[in-house]
Design a protein around this motif. Structure first.
Motif, short mmCIF file in Angstrom:
data_model
loop_
_atom_site.label_atom_id
_atom_site.label_comp_id
_atom_site.label_asym_id
_atom_site.label_seq_id
_atom_site.Cartn_x
_atom_site.Cartn_y
_atom_site.Cartn_z
N LEU A 154 0.85 -1.18 0.00
CA LEU A 154 0.00 0.00 0.00
C LEU A 154 0.88 1.23 0.00
O LEU A 154 1.73 1.38 0.87
CB LEU A 154 -0.90 0.02 1.24
N VAL A 155 0.68 2.10 -0.96
CA VAL A 155 1.46 3.32 -1.08
C VAL A 155 0.50 4.49 -1.10
O VAL A 155 -0.52 4.46 -1.79
CB VAL A 155 2.31 3.32 -2.38
N GLY A 156 0.81 5.53 -0.34
CA GLY A 156 -0.03 6.71 -0.33
C GLY A 156 0.53 7.75 0.60
O GLY A 156 1.40 7.48 1.42
N SER A 157 -0.01 8.93 0.50
CA SER A 157 0.45 10.02 1.34
C SER A 157 0.01 9.82 2.79
O SER A 157 -0.88 9.01 3.08
CB SER A 157 -0.06 11.36 0.80
N HIS A 158 0.63 10.57 3.67
CA HIS A 158 0.30 10.53 5.09
C HIS A 158 -1.18 10.86 5.27
O HIS A 158 -1.69 11.81 4.70
CB HIS A 158 1.18 11.53 5.85
N GLY A 159 -1.88 10.04 6.03
CA GLY A 159 -3.29 10.28 6.29
C GLY A 159 -4.24 9.73 5.24
O GLY A 159 -5.43 10.01 5.26
N GLY B 89 -5.19 6.66 4.90
CA GLY B 89 -6.01 5.57 5.43
C GLY B 89 -5.42 4.19 5.26
O GLY B 89 -6.13 3.19 5.37
N LYS B 90 -4.11 4.10 5.01
CA LYS B 90 -3.46 2.79 4.82
C LYS B 90 -3.57 1.94 6.08
O LYS B 90 -3.94 0.78 6.01
CB LYS B 90 -2.00 2.98 4.42
N LYS B 91 -3.28 2.52 7.22
CA LYS B 91 -3.31 1.75 8.46
C LYS B 91 -4.75 1.35 8.81
O LYS B 91 -4.99 0.24 9.29
CB LYS B 91 -2.70 2.53 9.61
N MET B 92 -5.71 2.21 8.54
CA MET B 92 -7.11 1.87 8.79
C MET B 92 -7.52 0.68 7.92
O MET B 92 -8.21 -0.23 8.39
CB MET B 92 -8.01 3.07 8.48
N LEU B 93 -7.07 0.66 6.68
CA LEU B 93 -7.37 -0.45 5.78
C LEU B 93 -6.73 -1.75 6.28
O LEU B 93 -7.36 -2.80 6.29
CB LEU B 93 -6.90 -0.14 4.36
N VAL B 94 -5.48 -1.66 6.72
CA VAL B 94 -4.78 -2.83 7.25
C VAL B 94 -5.50 -3.37 8.48
O VAL B 94 -5.72 -4.58 8.60
CB VAL B 94 -3.31 -2.48 7.59
N ASN B 95 -5.89 -2.48 9.39
CA ASN B 95 -6.61 -2.92 10.59
C ASN B 95 -7.95 -3.55 10.23
O ASN B 95 -8.34 -4.56 10.83
CB ASN B 95 -6.83 -1.74 11.53
N ALA B 96 -8.66 -2.99 9.25
CA ALA B 96 -9.94 -3.55 8.84
C ALA B 96 -9.77 -4.94 8.23
O ALA B 96 -10.55 -5.85 8.54
CB ALA B 96 -10.62 -2.61 7.84
N ALA C 160 8.42 1.98 5.86
CA ALA C 160 9.31 0.85 5.56
C ALA C 160 10.73 1.30 5.28
O ALA C 160 11.69 0.63 5.70
CB ALA C 160 8.77 0.07 4.36
N GLU C 161 10.91 2.42 4.61
CA GLU C 161 12.27 2.88 4.31
C GLU C 161 13.06 3.13 5.59
O GLU C 161 14.25 2.87 5.66
CB GLU C 161 12.26 4.11 3.41
N SER C 162 12.40 3.60 6.65
CA SER C 162 13.08 3.82 7.92
C SER C 162 13.38 2.51 8.63
O SER C 162 14.44 2.35 9.22
CB SER C 162 12.22 4.70 8.84
N VAL C 163 12.45 1.57 8.57
CA VAL C 163 12.67 0.26 9.20
C VAL C 163 13.84 -0.45 8.55
O VAL C 163 14.71 -1.00 9.21
CB VAL C 163 11.39 -0.61 9.13
N PHE C 164 13.90 -0.42 7.21
CA PHE C 164 14.93 -1.15 6.50
C PHE C 164 16.30 -0.50 6.58
O PHE C 164 17.30 -1.14 6.34
CB PHE C 164 14.55 -1.33 5.03
N THR C 165 16.37 0.79 6.88
CA THR C 165 17.67 1.45 6.95
C THR C 165 18.07 1.81 8.37
O THR C 165 19.07 2.46 8.57
CB THR C 165 17.68 2.73 6.09
N SER C 166 17.32 1.36 9.36
CA SER C 166 17.60 1.75 10.74
C SER C 166 19.00 1.36 11.18
O SER C 166 19.69 2.13 11.84
CB SER C 166 16.56 1.15 11.69
#
Length: 94
Positions: free
Chosen positions: A7-12, A14-21, A71-77
């Motif tokens: 899922l790719v999209g700008s901040h806000g 609704g990606k996380k809402m979709l994942v939770n649903a 994801a980019e932050s998780v993978f480059t932490s």
């Protein structure tokens, strides 16, 4: 076996809402990987090991949804902190 979904999209958007649903409606286990729970608690190689462990557990407990926020932050932490495994090693597990 369900294919992975990116899922790719700008901040806000609704990606996380979709994942939770999706996780709620399907009864799937939801695993949440964010920079705050990988970088802060598990810097460097330990962050890589935590991501690896979460992916193994998710595979062992189907159905599972793995939410990787920023994801980019998780993978480059590990690289940002001056150590750890290269991001490509983590991406290989996906």
């Amino acid at each position: 076996k369900a294919p992975p979904v990116l899922l790719v999209g700008s901040h806000g958007a609704g990606k996380k809402m979709l994942v939770n649903a999706v996780a709620t409606e399907t009864g799937a286990n939801l695993f949440n990987l964010t920079p705050s729970n990988t970088e802060g608690k598990y810097p460097g190689k330990k962050a890589y090991e935590m991501v690896h462990t979460v992916l193994k557990v998710a595979k062992a407990l189907p159905p599972s949804v793995v939410w990787i926020d920023n994801a980019e932050s998780v993978f480059t932490s590990g690289k940002k902190k001056g150590g750890g495994e290269p991001p490509n090693r983590i991406l290989k597990h996906l």
